[in-house]
Design a protein around this motif. Structure first.
Motif, PDB file in Angstrom:
ATOM      1  N   VAL A   1      12.171 -48.284 -36.004  1.00 24.28           N
ATOM      2  CA  VAL A   1      12.120 -49.531 -36.726  1.00 24.28           C
ATOM      3  C   VAL A   1      12.032 -50.609 -35.693  1.00 24.28           C
ATOM      4  O   VAL A   1      11.548 -51.544 -35.967  1.00 24.28           O
ATOM      5  N   VAL A   2      12.711 -50.503 -34.577  1.00 26.53           N
ATOM      6  CA  VAL A   2      12.603 -51.598 -33.729  1.00 26.53           C
ATOM      7  C   VAL A   2      11.782 -51.243 -32.319  1.00 26.53           C
ATOM      8  O   VAL A   2      11.579 -51.988 -31.341  1.00 26.53           O
ATOM      9  N   TRP A   3      11.668 -50.085 -31.919  1.00 23.54           N
ATOM     10  CA  TRP A   3      10.774 -49.505 -30.850  1.00 23.54           C
ATOM     11  C   TRP A   3       9.543 -49.191 -31.612  1.00 23.54           C
ATOM     12  O   TRP A   3       9.227 -47.777 -31.736  1.00 23.54           O
ATOM     13  N   PRO A   4       8.238 -49.924 -31.653  1.00 25.59           N
ATOM     14  CA  PRO A   4       7.162 -49.459 -32.535  1.00 25.59           C
ATOM     15  C   PRO A   4       6.267 -48.394 -31.645  1.00 25.59           C
ATOM     16  O   PRO A   4       5.515 -47.876 -32.491  1.00 25.59           O
ATOM     17  N   GLU A   5       6.390 -48.425 -30.359  1.00 25.80           N
ATOM     18  CA  GLU A   5       5.715 -47.478 -29.631  1.00 25.80           C
ATOM     19  C   GLU A   5       5.977 -45.964 -30.087  1.00 25.80           C
ATOM     20  O   GLU A   5       5.264 -45.103 -29.787  1.00 25.80           O
ATOM     21  N   LEU A   6       7.011 -45.698 -30.881  1.00 26.77           N
ATOM     22  CA  LEU A   6       7.443 -44.436 -31.455  1.00 26.77           C
ATOM     23  C   LEU A   6       6.704 -43.941 -32.544  1.00 26.77           C
ATOM     24  O   LEU A   6       6.667 -42.853 -33.045  1.00 26.77           O
ATOM     25  N   ARG A   7       6.224 -44.887 -33.259  1.00 29.16           N
ATOM     26  CA  ARG A   7       5.601 -44.776 -34.549  1.00 29.16           C
ATOM     27  C   ARG A   7       4.257 -44.078 -34.481  1.00 29.16           C
ATOM     28  O   ARG A   7       3.420 -44.241 -33.629  1.00 29.16           O
ATOM     29  N   PRO A   8       4.083 -43.153 -35.488  1.00 27.12           N
ATOM     30  CA  PRO A   8       5.050 -42.633 -36.573  1.00 27.12           C
ATOM     31  C   PRO A   8       5.729 -41.455 -36.027  1.00 27.12           C
ATOM     32  O   PRO A   8       5.337 -40.488 -35.273  1.00 27.12           O
ATOM     33  N   PHE A   9       7.163 -41.438 -36.272  1.00 20.89           N
ATOM     34  CA  PHE A   9       8.165 -40.590 -35.672  1.00 20.89           C
ATOM     35  C   PHE A   9       8.740 -39.864 -36.852  1.00 20.89           C
ATOM     36  O   PHE A   9       9.487 -40.513 -37.532  1.00 20.89           O
ATOM     37  N   PHE A  10       8.415 -38.714 -36.890  1.00 24.33           N
ATOM     38  CA  PHE A  10       9.070 -37.634 -38.053  1.00 24.33           C
ATOM     39  C   PHE A  10       9.850 -36.439 -37.250  1.00 24.33           C
ATOM     40  O   PHE A  10       8.766 -35.822 -36.368  1.00 24.33           O
ATOM     41  N   ASP A  11      11.132 -36.152 -37.349  1.00 25.31           N
ATOM     42  CA  ASP A  11      11.410 -35.065 -36.537  1.00 25.31           C
ATOM     43  C   ASP A  11      11.287 -33.548 -37.352  1.00 25.31           C
ATOM     44  O   ASP A  11      10.666 -33.714 -38.460  1.00 25.31           O
ATOM     45  N   GLU A  12      11.592 -32.570 -36.730  1.00 25.59           N
ATOM     46  CA  GLU A  12      11.048 -31.137 -37.433  1.00 25.59           C
ATOM     47  C   GLU A  12      11.897 -31.248 -38.816  1.00 25.59           C
ATOM     48  O   GLU A  12      11.182 -30.414 -39.612  1.00 25.59           O
ATOM     49  N   ARG A  13      13.115 -31.496 -39.057  1.00 26.60           N
ATOM     50  CA  ARG A  13      13.653 -31.459 -40.230  1.00 26.60           C
ATOM     51  C   ARG A  13      12.702 -32.315 -41.614  1.00 26.60           C
ATOM     52  O   ARG A  13      12.633 -31.745 -42.440  1.00 26.60           O
ATOM     53  N   SER A  14      12.496 -33.378 -41.140  1.00 28.92           N
ATOM     54  CA  SER A  14      11.757 -34.173 -42.167  1.00 28.92           C
ATOM     55  C   SER A  14      10.165 -33.956 -42.448  1.00 28.92           C
ATOM     56  O   SER A  14       9.853 -33.820 -43.216  1.00 28.92           O
ATOM     57  N   LEU A  15       9.691 -33.330 -41.223  1.00 29.60           N
ATOM     58  CA  LEU A  15       8.539 -32.599 -41.465  1.00 29.60           C
ATOM     59  C   LEU A  15       8.559 -31.368 -42.240  1.00 29.60           C
ATOM     60  O   LEU A  15       7.415 -31.036 -43.152  1.00 29.60           O
ATOM     61  N   ALA A  16       9.415 -30.543 -42.171  1.00 28.89           N
ATOM     62  CA  ALA A  16       9.658 -29.349 -42.800  1.00 28.89           C
ATOM     63  C   ALA A  16       9.790 -29.660 -44.545  1.00 28.89           C
ATOM     64  O   ALA A  16       9.264 -29.100 -45.271  1.00 28.89           O
ATOM     65  N   ALA A  17      10.521 -30.808 -44.555  1.00 27.25           N
ATOM     66  CA  ALA A  17      11.056 -31.019 -46.108  1.00 27.25           C
ATOM     67  C   ALA A  17       9.416 -31.741 -46.838  1.00 27.25           C
ATOM     68  O   ALA A  17       9.483 -31.512 -47.805  1.00 27.25           O
ATOM     69  N   ALA A  18       8.815 -32.364 -45.923  1.00 21.14           N
ATOM     70  CA  ALA A  18       7.465 -32.918 -46.501  1.00 21.14           C
ATOM     71  C   ALA A  18       6.664 -31.863 -46.834  1.00 21.14           C
ATOM     72  O   ALA A  18       6.184 -31.731 -47.843  1.00 21.14           O
ATOM     73  N   GLY A  19       6.584 -30.753 -45.902  1.00 26.56           N
ATOM     74  CA  GLY A  19       5.738 -29.563 -46.322  1.00 26.56           C
ATOM     75  C   GLY A  19       6.133 -28.990 -47.561  1.00 26.56           C
ATOM     76  O   GLY A  19       5.339 -28.431 -48.261  1.00 26.56           O
ATOM     77  N   ARG A  20       7.428 -28.840 -47.675  1.00 24.96           N
ATOM     78  CA  ARG A  20       8.107 -28.184 -49.098  1.00 24.96           C
ATOM     79  C   ARG A  20       7.828 -29.219 -50.442  1.00 24.96           C
ATOM     80  O   ARG A  20       7.886 -28.527 -51.418  1.00 24.96           O
ATOM     81  N   LEU A  21       7.664 -30.449 -50.019  1.00 28.10           N
ATOM     82  CA  LEU A  21       7.326 -31.390 -51.172  1.00 28.10           C
ATOM     83  C   LEU A  21       5.788 -31.309 -51.454  1.00 28.10           C
ATOM     84  O   LEU A  21       5.338 -31.907 -52.245  1.00 28.10           O
ATOM     85  N   GLY A  22       4.957 -30.466 -50.736  1.00 30.69           N
ATOM     86  CA  GLY A  22       3.395 -30.657 -50.947  1.00 30.69           C
ATOM     87  C   GLY A  22       2.970 -31.975 -50.354  1.00 30.69           C
ATOM     88  O   GLY A  22       1.863 -32.489 -50.541  1.00 30.69           O
ATOM     89  N   LEU A  23       3.569 -32.612 -49.337  1.00 28.64           N
ATOM     90  CA  LEU A  23       3.345 -33.824 -48.657  1.00 28.64           C
ATOM     91  C   LEU A  23       2.505 -33.462 -47.448  1.00 28.64           C
ATOM     92  O   LEU A  23       2.674 -32.357 -46.938  1.00 28.64           O
ATOM     93  N   PRO A  24       1.724 -34.376 -46.941  1.00 27.47           N
ATOM     94  CA  PRO A  24       1.282 -34.104 -45.478  1.00 27.47           C
ATOM     95  C   PRO A  24       2.519 -33.876 -44.643  1.00 27.47           C
ATOM     96  O   PRO A  24       3.405 -34.541 -44.639  1.00 27.47           O
ATOM     97  N   HIS A  25       2.246 -32.843 -43.757  1.00 26.55           N
ATOM     98  CA  HIS A  25       3.568 -32.677 -42.759  1.00 26.55           C
ATOM     99  C   HIS A  25       2.969 -32.697 -41.343  1.00 26.55           C
ATOM    100  O   HIS A  25       3.606 -31.796 -40.518  1.00 26.55           O
TER     101      HIS A  25
END
Length: 211
Positions: free
Chosen positions: A151-175
């Protein structure tokens, strides 16, 4: 429901960051950045997220909002704060870890995690490595910190950790981080990452969000 609709619902129903839940008004300033580090330590054990955020609020209410205040506090005061939040089993070891971590932040970074950011020089992996030097923070914890601090360190964007990416995949979203980032403005990336984690931790199956 397509990806855009699923993401809109995720943000609407689950898009509260854990920093916000813990009462942290996240800014690129020493105190709130340290408070996020404290929350990260609390979340880095097998304990419910709502208990971890409650424990963070109790510590902050007790005045332990800066690394100096934490380092100077009595170990028992930290344990007592955990007791009020029902943060048990890990209370004593976490109280010790917070004391040691506060001392590290004071000694190495002069109480200012922006110095850690400068040392990483925009390299997310180096940032995660430096975070893992803090007692109790491992690969999972470094991911928690990065997904919230983007949110405040934009050089990290986009950051999604392993758990969030796995959840995205299970929802049929880009992972992949880039794939998810195409669907939200930069300021909503941390909210989306938190929403995906919240769904993954829910007793309900993640696919119910996409109905």
């Amino acid at each position: 429901m397509n990806s855009a609709e699923t993401i809109d619902r995720l943000l609407r129903e689950h898009g509260r960051t854990y920093a916000d839940e813990a009462g942290i008004a996240l800014r690129d300033e020493p105190a709130p950045l340290y408070q996020l580090l404290v929350l990260t330590v609390l979340c880095s054990v097998r304990i419910k997220a709502d208990i971890a955020t409650a424990a963070a609020r109790e510590l902050f209410a007790a005045g332990l909002r800066t690394p100096r205040a934490m380092a100077d506090s009595a170990w028992q005061a930290r344990v007592d704060a955990f007791g009020r939040a029902h943060y048990v089993r890990y209370d004593e070891s976490t109280a010790t870890a917070l004391g040691k971590g506060a001392a590290l932040v004071v000694d190495r970074y002069h109480g200012d995690l922006r110095r850690l950011r400068e040392e990483a020089a925009g390299d997310a992996e180096e940032l995660r490595r430096l975070l893992r030097e803090v007692p109790r923070i491992g690969p999972v914890g470094s991911g928690i910190f990065c997904r919230e601090v983007q949110v405040v360190w934009p050089e990290l964007r986009p950051f999604f950790d392993e758990r969030s990416l796995a959840a995205a995949g299970r929802l049929g979203l880009p992972h992949t981080p880039a794939g998810l980032a195409r669907h939200v403005p930069p300021e909503d990336l941390a909210r989306l990452a938190a929403a995906l984690v919240r769904v993954s931790l829910s007793k309900e199956r993640p696919r119910t969000v996409s109905r």
